[in-house]
Design a protein around this motif. Structure first.
Motif, short mmCIF file in Angstrom:
data_model
loop_
_atom_site.label_atom_id
_atom_site.label_comp_id
_atom_site.label_asym_id
_atom_site.label_seq_id
_atom_site.Cartn_x
_atom_site.Cartn_y
_atom_site.Cartn_z
N GLN A 176 55.38 40.25 37.08
CA GLN A 176 54.68 38.86 37.22
C GLN A 176 55.69 37.98 36.99
O GLN A 176 56.82 37.46 36.30
CB GLN A 176 53.70 38.81 36.03
N MET A 210 55.32 33.73 35.61
CA MET A 210 54.46 33.56 35.15
C MET A 210 55.64 31.48 35.08
O MET A 210 56.67 31.71 34.91
CB MET A 210 54.99 33.23 33.44
N HIS A 217 50.76 28.43 42.54
CA HIS A 217 49.48 29.06 42.69
C HIS A 217 49.39 29.87 44.18
O HIS A 217 49.84 30.79 45.23
CB HIS A 217 48.25 28.11 42.21
N ASP A 250 51.50 33.83 39.27
CA ASP A 250 50.27 34.93 38.03
C ASP A 250 50.17 33.91 37.07
O ASP A 250 48.61 34.27 36.68
CB ASP A 250 51.00 35.92 38.76
N GLN A 251 50.93 33.65 36.50
CA GLN A 251 50.56 32.81 35.34
C GLN A 251 51.54 31.58 35.00
O GLN A 251 52.18 31.28 35.56
CB GLN A 251 50.32 33.49 33.74
N LEU A 291 44.81 30.76 35.85
CA LEU A 291 44.88 31.96 36.08
C LEU A 291 45.03 31.51 34.64
O LEU A 291 45.21 30.32 34.24
CB LEU A 291 46.62 31.06 36.73
N PRO A 292 45.60 32.09 33.78
CA PRO A 292 46.21 32.61 32.33
C PRO A 292 47.11 31.04 32.50
O PRO A 292 48.16 31.51 32.95
CB PRO A 292 46.91 34.15 32.13
N ILE A 293 47.19 31.38 31.48
CA ILE A 293 47.74 29.74 30.55
C ILE A 293 48.15 29.90 29.06
O ILE A 293 47.59 30.22 28.03
CB ILE A 293 46.97 28.35 30.33
N LEU A 294 50.07 30.18 29.52
CA LEU A 294 49.85 30.57 27.52
C LEU A 294 50.64 29.08 26.86
O LEU A 294 51.80 28.01 27.79
CB LEU A 294 51.46 31.50 27.32
N ARG A 296 60.13 33.76 33.13
CA ARG A 296 59.13 32.90 32.68
C ARG A 296 60.27 31.51 33.29
O ARG A 296 61.44 31.63 32.86
CB ARG A 296 58.95 32.63 30.74
#
Length: 386
Positions: free
Chosen positions: A37, A39, A59, A64-65, A84-87, A226
């Motif tokens: 993935q 990020m 996106h 992916d994130q 989408l997932p967010i860190l 990342r």
């Protein structure tokens, strides 16, 4: 250069080339093996480029994130419809746990008290909060020490409101070839993840490669990379410059607001650090200053582009304006230098004709890195997306 309309209320702006951003994102995505993935880091308002518009473009190009630095940045993306997932690339204050749960934001975790508070908030809301365990493998910034990582997981994994969605570390020297510290960090991180797995616990997505790591260390791509500064067309270091062809996404432009022919000896700006040396020197005023990200340390030490030509900035850069000089007699016999006029476009970063000024050039003059240059310009100037 294609000249576009400038803002109505101020003749200064930054242009964001979303097509270039998408191409950069696609180029990084293609470096990853199937199943790995990507990020995309959009912290600091996407390094000054505008987080929401950039995230949508990324996106579409394969992100992916997403990763941000603060809870507020994550909330902004959620309110803009980013699903989408967010860190959150830090462990925020414990007071933020309700907001994290409400907006489905994943924090980094390295302390049990914070993790358990997050779990309680999630359980009370009838949900499960995802988090990423961050390991301090040697950068000495944030994270749980490798020797304490398994103990931390055991101390919090019982909670029904928590789920470990990832395990990460951050390299300090991923851009340095054959670096001992990088090797030590990687070994510590690998050993930590293995210890967690050996204890029967799930690491979630394992990730450690930043922009230079993604380009120079494919052996560490693991489950996810990342990618940050490279997405915006800027090289993370000299060592990555030849690894992937990137397109700069940001240009910084303005328009001339005033032009005069001062007398010989006339001073320019605060402190009069520049004096007009001879006749037929134009001094033009541009409405960008250090409050917009143009550092005062560049005074009398940078160029701008006007009509495809470099012209020297003169005098001390002001909070909201600066001046540049044009010698209209220069090379008159073979290549006359035209006068500038009110309304002419001035490029601080970007291309004009065959000339170009990069964020890297400005960073070298300031003794800093391109990251800081673009972040600073993005704070006050209006963004125009092209």
């Amino acid at each position: 250069m294609v000249v576009i309309a400038s803002p109505d209320d101020r003749w200064s702006w930054i242009e964001i080339d979303l097509s270039a951003l998408r191409r950069n994102t696609t180029a990084f995505k293609r470096r990853l093996e199937r199943g790995v993935q990507m990020m995309c880091v959009v912290k600091a308002d996407a390094y000054g480029h505008g987080a929401v518009r950039c995230a949508n473009a990324m996106h579409a190009a394969g992100a992916d994130q997403f990763a941000v630095a603060t809870v507020r940045e994550g909330v902004e993306l959620r309110r803009a419809g980013i699903e989408l997932p967010i860190l959150i690339l830090s462990q925020p204050p414990v007071e933020s746990v309700q907001t994290l749960v409400e907006h489905d934001l994943m924090p980094c975790v390295f302390e049990a008290d914070f993790a358990l508070a997050l779990g309680e908030a999630a359980a009370a809301a009838g949900t499960v909060a995802k988090y990423h365990l961050i390991v301090d493998s040697g950068m000495t910034r944030i994270g749980v020490l490798p020797a304490d990582a398994l103990e931390l997981r055991r101390a919090i994994d019982f909670h029904r409101g928590l789920e470990c969605a990832g395990t990460l570390t951050h390299f300090a020297t991923a851009d340095v070839p054959d670096d001992r510290d990088f090797a030590l960090q990687l070994n510590r991180f690998h050993s930590t993840c293995q210890a967690i797995r050996d204890a029967g616990l799930d690491c979630g997505l394992v990730h450690c490669d930043n922009t230079p790591g993604t380009l120079l260390h494919p052996e560490c791509h693991f489950d996810m990379c990342r990618v940050g500064i490279g997405l915006y067309g800027l090289d993370a270091a000299e060592t990555t410059r030849s690894a992937l062809a990137l397109e700069p996404v940001m240009s910084v432009r303005s328009r001339v607001t005033r032009v005069v022919y001062p007398e010989v000896g006339a001073g320019v700006g605060y402190g009069m650090t520049y004096r007009v040396p001879k006749r037929n020197i134009q001094v033009a005023t541009v409405p960008i200053g250090y409050a917009d990200g143009l550092s005062r340390t560049l005074s009398n030490n940078m160029d701008v582009l006007v009509g495809g030509r470099r012209q020297p900035q003169v005098g001390n850069i002001c909070m909201d304006q600066f001046m540049f000089a044009v010698d209209v007699n220069a090379n008159r016999t073979c290549c006359p230098v035209p006068e500038v006029h009110v309304g002419d476009v001035v490029t601080l970063i970007g291309a004009d004709g065959n000339e170009q000024i990069s964020a890297d050039e400005m960073a070298r003059l300031r003794g800093t890195i391109n990251y800081e240059i673009v972040c600073n310009f993005g704070q006050r100037l209006e963004k125009i997306y092209v």
